[in-house]
Design a protein around this motif. Structure first.
Motif, PDB file in Angstrom:
ATOM      1  N   TRP A  39       0.858  -1.182   0.000  1.00  0.00           N
ATOM      2  CA  TRP A  39       0.000   0.000   0.000  1.00  0.00           C
ATOM      3  C   TRP A  39       0.886   1.220   0.000  1.00  0.00           C
ATOM      4  O   TRP A  39       1.722   1.392   0.888  1.00  0.00           O
ATOM      5  N   ASP A  40       0.766   2.095  -0.966  1.00  0.00           N
ATOM      6  CA  ASP A  40       1.518   3.354  -1.001  1.00  0.00           C
ATOM      7  C   ASP A  40       0.596   4.397  -1.597  1.00  0.00           C
ATOM      8  O   ASP A  40       0.345   4.397  -2.804  1.00  0.00           O
ATOM      9  N   THR A  41       0.068   5.262  -0.736  1.00  0.00           N
ATOM     10  CA  THR A  41      -0.968   6.186  -1.172  1.00  0.00           C
ATOM     11  C   THR A  41      -0.933   7.467  -0.352  1.00  0.00           C
ATOM     12  O   THR A  41      -0.339   7.502   0.727  1.00  0.00           O
ATOM     13  N   HIS A  42      -1.559   8.501  -0.862  1.00  0.00           N
ATOM     14  CA  HIS A  42      -1.771   9.735  -0.108  1.00  0.00           C
ATOM     15  C   HIS A  42      -3.225   9.763   0.327  1.00  0.00           C
ATOM     16  O   HIS A  42      -4.115   9.539  -0.488  1.00  0.00           O
ATOM     17  N   GLU A  43      -3.443  10.008   1.599  1.00  0.00           N
ATOM     18  CA  GLU A  43      -4.780  10.026   2.177  1.00  0.00           C
ATOM     19  C   GLU A  43      -4.948  11.290   3.016  1.00  0.00           C
ATOM     20  O   GLU A  43      -4.088  12.168   2.995  1.00  0.00           O
ATOM     21  N   LEU A  44      -6.023  11.345   3.812  1.00  0.00           N
ATOM     22  CA  LEU A  44      -6.318  12.502   4.640  1.00  0.00           C
ATOM     23  C   LEU A  44      -6.332  12.101   6.107  1.00  0.00           C
ATOM     24  O   LEU A  44      -7.051  11.181   6.495  1.00  0.00           O
ATOM     25  N   CYS A  45      -5.522  12.775   6.910  1.00  0.00           N
ATOM     26  CA  CYS A  45      -5.508  12.583   8.361  1.00  0.00           C
ATOM     27  C   CYS A  45      -6.545  13.539   8.938  1.00  0.00           C
ATOM     28  O   CYS A  45      -6.456  14.752   8.719  1.00  0.00           O
ATOM     29  N   GLU A  46      -7.547  13.005   9.658  1.00  0.00           N
ATOM     30  CA  GLU A  46      -8.643  13.836  10.158  1.00  0.00           C
ATOM     31  C   GLU A  46      -8.576  14.103  11.654  1.00  0.00           C
ATOM     32  O   GLU A  46      -9.152  15.084  12.110  1.00  0.00           O
ATOM     33  N   THR A  47      -7.976  13.228  12.412  1.00  0.00           N
ATOM     34  CA  THR A  47      -7.742  13.494  13.831  1.00  0.00           C
ATOM     35  C   THR A  47      -6.333  13.041  14.155  1.00  0.00           C
ATOM     36  O   THR A  47      -5.808  12.095  13.554  1.00  0.00           O
ATOM     37  N   LEU A  48      -5.730  13.730  15.129  1.00  0.00           N
ATOM     38  CA  LEU A  48      -4.333  13.463  15.460  1.00  0.00           C
ATOM     39  C   LEU A  48      -4.127  13.622  16.958  1.00  0.00           C
ATOM     40  O   LEU A  48      -4.692  14.522  17.579  1.00  0.00           O
ATOM     41  N   SER A  49      -3.336  12.741  17.526  1.00  0.00           N
ATOM     42  CA  SER A  49      -2.895  12.852  18.918  1.00  0.00           C
ATOM     43  C   SER A  49      -1.426  12.463  18.945  1.00  0.00           C
ATOM     44  O   SER A  49      -0.874  12.026  17.934  1.00  0.00           O
ATOM     45  N   VAL A  50      -0.805  12.575  20.087  1.00  0.00           N
ATOM     46  CA  VAL A  50       0.590  12.175  20.201  1.00  0.00           C
ATOM     47  C   VAL A  50       0.722  10.650  20.100  1.00  0.00           C
ATOM     48  O   VAL A  50       1.785  10.136  19.790  1.00  0.00           O
ATOM     49  N   GLY A  51      -0.385   9.926  20.271  1.00  0.00           N
ATOM     50  CA  GLY A  51      -0.352   8.467  20.226  1.00  0.00           C
ATOM     51  C   GLY A  51      -0.876   7.832  18.964  1.00  0.00           C
ATOM     52  O   GLY A  51      -0.722   6.626  18.765  1.00  0.00           O
TER      53      GLY A  51
END
Length: 129
Positions: A39-51
């Motif tokens: 799998w090698d793709t560009h996607e969208l990160c919608e939520t982020l935390s330090v973990g």
């Protein structure tokens, strides 16, 4: 996010829309052909935390899949880290879109520092109306 859901989380999350390059670290079998694929793709990160992060994708990798992530944060900084698919969400009628919850695996000190700086700044800035 409800109060109960918030209490069950280890890390506070921030909503965002950031581009992320996702590369699998081991092949998975294509369900139709049986051929091993990466799998090698560009996607969208919608939520982020330090973990970890939630990554929206129409074609979620399997739970347990190990990934290399390059997250392009708003403001120009990027973070590279390893992750593991902790859970997947398939779109259901009336529900939010498909994607994966990714848990970061042993992020470097530099990655953790960049995430903490971004998250601290994001939490202190009120959302624009």
């Amino acid at each position: 996010m409800g109060e109960r859901e918030s209490r069950n989380r280890r890390f506070e999350r921030v909503d965002l829309r950031a581009r992320v390059q996702v590369t699998s670290l081991e092949p998975a079998r294509d369900p139709e052909s049986g051929v091993p694929t990466l799998w090698d793709t560009h996607e969208l990160c919608e939520t982020l935390s330090v973990g970890g992060a939630f990554i929206r994708t129409a074609d979620p990798p399997a739970k347990g899949q190990r990934l290399l992530l390059q997250i392009y944060l708003p403001g120009g900084e990027s973070v590279e880290t390893l992750g593991r698919v902790a859970w997947t969400r398939v779109p259901l009628r009336g529900a939010r879109g498909a994607g994966v919850g990714v848990e970061f695996v042993a992020p470097s000190g530099a990655a953790t520092g960049a995430l903490e700086r971004f998250l601290t700044h994001a939490r202190s800035d009120p959302p624009e109306s």
